[in-house]
Design an enzyme around this catalytic site. Structure first.
Site, PDB file in Angstrom:
ATOM      1  N   LEU A  56      20.653 -20.690   4.672  1.00 11.69           N
ATOM      2  CA  LEU A  56      21.990 -20.132   4.847  1.00 11.69           C
ATOM      3  C   LEU A  56      22.918 -20.939   3.954  1.00 11.69           C
ATOM      4  CD1 LEU A  56      22.404 -19.610   8.727  1.00 11.69           C
ATOM      5  CD2 LEU A  56      21.969 -17.854   7.004  1.00 11.69           C
ATOM      6  N   ASP A  57      23.839 -20.275   3.296  1.00 13.75           N
ATOM      7  CA  ASP A  57      24.808 -20.985   2.469  1.00 13.75           C
ATOM      8  C   ASP A  57      25.604 -21.977   3.302  1.00 13.75           C
ATOM      9  OD1 ASP A  57      24.041 -19.461   0.315  1.00 13.75           O
ATOM     10  OD2 ASP A  57      25.749 -18.088   0.432  1.00 13.75           O
ATOM     11  N   LYS A  58      26.121 -22.989   2.632  1.00 12.00           N
ATOM     12  CA  LYS A  58      26.929 -24.010   3.309  1.00 12.00           C
ATOM     13  C   LYS A  58      28.062 -23.373   4.124  1.00 12.00           C
ATOM     14  CE  LYS A  58      29.952 -27.958   2.299  1.00 12.00           C
ATOM     15  NZ  LYS A  58      30.489 -28.848   1.247  1.00 12.00           N
TER      16      LYS A  58
END
Length: 263
Positions: A56-58
């Site tokens: 998952l992206d930051k």
């Protein structure tokens, strides 16, 4: 000392957690100043090694699954690679998005050379709610519009939902890479929070040992038909309570549900 991660489900083979916005899944040289990592925090919290099987992206919050031993990691990684998983996201985007649309738009890997081959990428989008504010975020318009959009990617390209929404035209609010800086700053000032408004709402995976289909939900409560007026903003800080920033978003703005679109 970071707060413990909220565990959604756990057995001896895998664990599903709520990943807060702003946390990296694991250490990376690309973000050397960051100190919040899901892998290290969860390892210390559980007292055992954990294995990443997807990303998952930051800036994205929501459901994240990790394996608890190497065989489970191998099985789960293969499930993601072979499309045996089902992902459901929620995004807040600029303007009124189409009620229903499918985007079949091939993407090159991020930072790929100009001659790199494109990869098939497909996402289904559905508008769940929309609003119009009598305030101008852009001098060209007297009002500001936004939508809440369900996104279901059927392929797993990096930044796929963000890039497909940019291709579609209504970028995600708070997307510093693919969105609009002035609009992002306007919304951050209005909401008192600078973040990417993308939420991993639900994830379905086959169990790495039994093969049973398992669905993990982030716990985000959708108001339901005619329920927006009864939404209450959580009192707890969003860092301590999963989904609190999204519940606050539901409560603070005059959303109107798109007919026949309740999830």
């Amino acid at each position: 000392m970071h707060p413990p991660l909220h565990i959604l489900w756990r057995d001896e083979h895998l664990v599903a957690v709520y990943k807060p916005a702003g946390w990296l899944v694991h250490r990376t040289g690309l973000d050397a100043g960051e100190t919040r990592f899901v892998m290290q925090t969860l390892r210390d919290q559980l007292g055992q090694h954990v294995y990443p099987v997807h990303r998952l992206d930051k800036g994205t919050c929501g459901v994240l699954v990790m394996a608890l031993h190497s065989d489970a990691a191998r099985a789960l990684s293969q499930a993601f690679e072979h499309g045996a998983t089902h992902k459901r996201y929620l995004a807040m985007v600029r303007g009124w998005a189409p009620e229903v649309i499918e985007v079949d738009h091939a993407l090159k890997p991020d930072d790929a050379p100009a001659d790199a081959a494109v990869q098939d990428a497909h996402t289904r989008f559905r508008r769940l709610a929309q609003l119009t504010l009598p305030e101008a975020s852009d001098a060209r318009f007297a009002t500001t519009r936004a939508s809440l959009v369900e996104a279901i990617p059927t392929t797993g390209r990096r930044h796929q939902i963000r890039r497909h929404l940019k291709h579609l035209a209504p970028p995600i609010i708070g997307d510093a890479t693919h969105g609009k800086g002035p609009l992002n700053r306007w919304w951050a000032e209005r909401l008192g929070q600078q973040r990417l408004w993308l939420h991993a709402w639900q994830l379905t995976v086959p169990h790495p040992v039994t093969g049973a289909v398992m669905t993990f939900d982030s716990g985000l409560q959708w108001p339901g038909p005619a329920g927006w007026g009864g939404v209450h903003a959580p009192a707890d800080d969003s860092a301590a309570q999963p989904c609190a920033d999204w519940q606050r978003l539901f409560a603070q703005l005059p959303w109107q549900e798109t007919p026949a679109s309740a999830p």
